[in-house]
Structure formats: structure tokens, C-alpha cells
Design a protein around this motif. Sequence first.
Motif, PDB file in Angstrom:
ATOM      1  N   VAL A  71      -5.446   6.583   8.867  1.00 45.03           N
ATOM      2  CA  VAL A  71      -4.005   6.487   9.134  1.00 45.03           C
ATOM      3  C   VAL A  71      -3.622   7.399  10.300  1.00 45.03           C
ATOM      4  O   VAL A  71      -2.835   7.018  11.173  1.00 45.03           O
ATOM      5  CB  VAL A  71      -3.194   6.840   7.866  1.00 45.03           C
ATOM      6  N   ASP A  90       7.343  10.126  10.259  1.00 39.08           N
ATOM      7  CA  ASP A  90       7.660   8.729  10.547  1.00 39.08           C
ATOM      8  C   ASP A  90       6.459   8.003  11.139  1.00 39.08           C
ATOM      9  O   ASP A  90       6.220   6.822  10.848  1.00 39.08           O
ATOM     10  CB  ASP A  90       8.827   8.640  11.539  1.00 39.08           C
ATOM     11  N   CYS A  93       4.213   6.906   8.399  1.00 37.53           N
ATOM     12  CA  CYS A  93       4.722   5.730   7.687  1.00 37.53           C
ATOM     13  C   CYS A  93       4.521   4.462   8.520  1.00 37.53           C
ATOM     14  O   CYS A  93       4.098   3.419   7.994  1.00 37.53           O
ATOM     15  CB  CYS A  93       6.198   5.916   7.362  1.00 37.53           C
ATOM     16  N   HIS A  94       4.811   4.524   9.816  1.00 38.23           N
ATOM     17  CA  HIS A  94       4.618   3.360  10.669  1.00 38.23           C
ATOM     18  C   HIS A  94       3.145   2.969  10.729  1.00 38.23           C
ATOM     19  O   HIS A  94       2.800   1.779  10.708  1.00 38.23           O
ATOM     20  CB  HIS A  94       5.113   3.655  12.092  1.00 38.23           C
ATOM     21  N   MET A  96       0.916   3.431   8.445  1.00 39.47           N
ATOM     22  CA  MET A  96       0.535   2.785   7.196  1.00 39.47           C
ATOM     23  C   MET A  96       0.954   1.318   7.210  1.00 39.47           C
ATOM     24  O   MET A  96       0.196   0.440   6.795  1.00 39.47           O
ATOM     25  CB  MET A  96       1.201   3.506   6.014  1.00 39.47           C
ATOM     26  N   ARG A  97       2.161   1.077   7.707  1.00 40.36           N
ATOM     27  CA  ARG A  97       2.633  -0.308   7.745  1.00 40.36           C
ATOM     28  C   ARG A  97       1.759  -1.146   8.684  1.00 40.36           C
ATOM     29  O   ARG A  97       1.359  -2.264   8.351  1.00 40.36           O
ATOM     30  CB  ARG A  97       4.090  -0.363   8.206  1.00 40.36           C
ATOM     31  N   ASP A 102       1.436  -1.461   3.110  1.00 39.14           N
ATOM     32  CA  ASP A 102       2.900  -1.516   3.033  1.00 39.14           C
ATOM     33  C   ASP A 102       3.480  -0.724   1.871  1.00 39.14           C
ATOM     34  O   ASP A 102       4.506  -0.058   2.037  1.00 39.14           O
ATOM     35  CB  ASP A 102       3.349  -2.982   2.919  1.00 39.14           C
ATOM     36  N   TYR A 104       2.359   1.856   0.450  1.00 37.80           N
ATOM     37  CA  TYR A 104       2.290   3.283   0.766  1.00 37.80           C
ATOM     38  C   TYR A 104       3.387   3.654   1.765  1.00 37.80           C
ATOM     39  O   TYR A 104       4.055   4.679   1.625  1.00 37.80           O
ATOM     40  CB  TYR A 104       0.916   3.647   1.337  1.00 37.80           C
ATOM     41  N   ALA A 105       3.571   2.784   2.769  1.00 46.28           N
ATOM     42  CA  ALA A 105       4.599   3.056   3.771  1.00 46.28           C
ATOM     43  C   ALA A 105       5.975   3.181   3.109  1.00 46.28           C
ATOM     44  O   ALA A 105       6.734   4.107   3.397  1.00 46.28           O
ATOM     45  CB  ALA A 105       4.604   1.947   4.824  1.00 46.28           C
ATOM     46  N   ASP A 106       6.272   2.236   2.213  1.00 44.89           N
ATOM     47  CA  ASP A 106       7.579   2.264   1.549  1.00 44.89           C
ATOM     48  C   ASP A 106       7.733   3.507   0.683  1.00 44.89           C
ATOM     49  O   ASP A 106       8.769   4.180   0.717  1.00 44.89           O
ATOM     50  CB  ASP A 106       7.743   1.013   0.674  1.00 44.89           C
ATOM     51  N   ARG A 109       8.222   6.573   2.880  1.00 48.00           N
ATOM     52  CA  ARG A 109       9.518   6.661   3.573  1.00 48.00           C
ATOM     53  C   ARG A 109      10.535   7.353   2.670  1.00 48.00           C
ATOM     54  O   ARG A 109      11.273   8.231   3.102  1.00 48.00           O
ATOM     55  CB  ARG A 109      10.015   5.269   3.953  1.00 48.00           C
TER      56      ARG A 109
END
Lengths: 154, 112
Positions: A71, A90, A93-94, A96-97, A102, A104-106, A109
Motif C-alpha cells: 500500500v 489520505d 486510503c486512496h 487502498m482503493r 475498498d 479497508y479504504a472505507d 477514511r
Amino acid sequence: MGSPQHVSHVRASSSASTDVDGGGLNGAQDNLLPIANVGRIMKDVLPPQAKISKHAKETIQECATEFVGFVTGEASERCRQERRKTINGDDICHAMRNLGLDHYADAMRGYLRRYRESEEVAAALNNNSGREIQIDVRDELSIFRSNEQRQGRN
Amino acid sequence: MRQARPYSGMFCGGVSARTGPHALPLARIKKIMKRSAGEAAAGDGGARMISGEAPVVFSKACELFIAELTRRAWAATLEGKRRTVHREDVADAVRNTDLFDFLVDVVTNDND
């Protein structure tokens, strides 16, 4: 224990330091997440009668380390493209997406938002350290009251 | 009984969540990040700096990741009618999860 023979880059920088825990393929390397913490997290999600082999623990230790690296590499590339020097939450998170992680990203966040809010509170309290800190005690009491109601078992 | 952490922070005069107990050590996470950030940035010769919040995010994310991988491995353990999670169970979990494709080399390069 000599250095491992395989090619996984996770173990590539095995140091010559002594093997403190005296066993296992990963020894006392500091380029991996610590196995004690990993083991504790594993134990927490498994039923009490479950056992974990040492190799399984080590494998998950390597997987989690690779997760960080994977990541981070993506986040770092994004920073490079945007000509930014610092990887922030941030970016994680991006990344991960972008990597298909997804959920994990959510989750992160929301966690990041709460973390930043608590940091702001801490900073504000630190700034006030010269003066009286005014806390509305009634609010605090109501929180603990509802906490006690929520906790059926102690 | 555990107190909600943000509130105990307020009473202690602003203990930052950054220093609060984390499931995984932040310094170690930062070290691992620096290694990967350095590799990816080899092209422009600059090591990336890492903000203080990034290891905090990973500490929680890794906790969730380890939990998920462990639960999936345990499912394989149960299928084998065993009670001990073996490395092969972890390998099965990785192979059966598209999301974990990036781990295939990690679980198959292990030697015995």
C-alpha cells in the motif's frame, strides 16, 4: 540461525543481529512487524480452543508486513506523480482503493477522520494549559451513565 | 472496564491519540513504510517523508488485515477438521481471496 535462502523481499534485509527469541525462521528481525503483536491480534479473533502454529504466525507476520509495503508503494507513487514529498493518511486510503482494497479504504477514511478530530481536541487542550480548562461535567457524567447502561457485563 | 479513549484523553489534559496504545508499534510501521516508499521513489531519487498520521492508520489497518486473514485461515483449518492453524491454511486463505493476490509470493516462497 543463518539468513534465509528464499527470495521474498520482505526478508531481504536480514541483519546479522543475534536471534533473541532463539527460534523460528524470522528470528529477531526488525524489518517485520513484531510477532508478539501479530500473535495477540490473531488470538483475539480466534475461538479460545484454537491453536496457532509458529509458522502460521510467521507467515501472517510477513503478509501484514507486505500489506504495509504494498500500500505504501502505491501511495508513494501517487505522491511522486503529484509532486508531494509527504505521504499522509489520505494517500494511504486512496492507495487502498486503487489496489482494490475498498473496504479497508472505507474503514480507514472513517478512522482517519476520528483520529484527526481527536488530535484537534488534544491540541486545543494543550493550548489552554496555561488557563483553566473548562469542562462541562454534566456532559461527561451523562456519557459514563450511558456507558454503564451499555455494559451489561463487567 | 475500559474507558472510551477520547474521553480519558480529555481528563488527562490532552493526551494525543497518536501516543495512545496501538495494536502495532508505530516506529516499526514507519520503518517498513520508509523502505517501501524509498523503493517506489527510486526514480526521482527522493525518499518520501511520512506524516505522523500514516503509521497510525496502518496500525489499525494491519489489525483489520491480520484479523481478516486469520479468520479466513481458520475457515481452512476447520475444513481440515483441525484446531491448529497451519501455514498451509494461511496459504489457502490467500489463494482463495482475490484481494490477497499480492500475497501469493509471500506464502509460496516460504521454505520448509
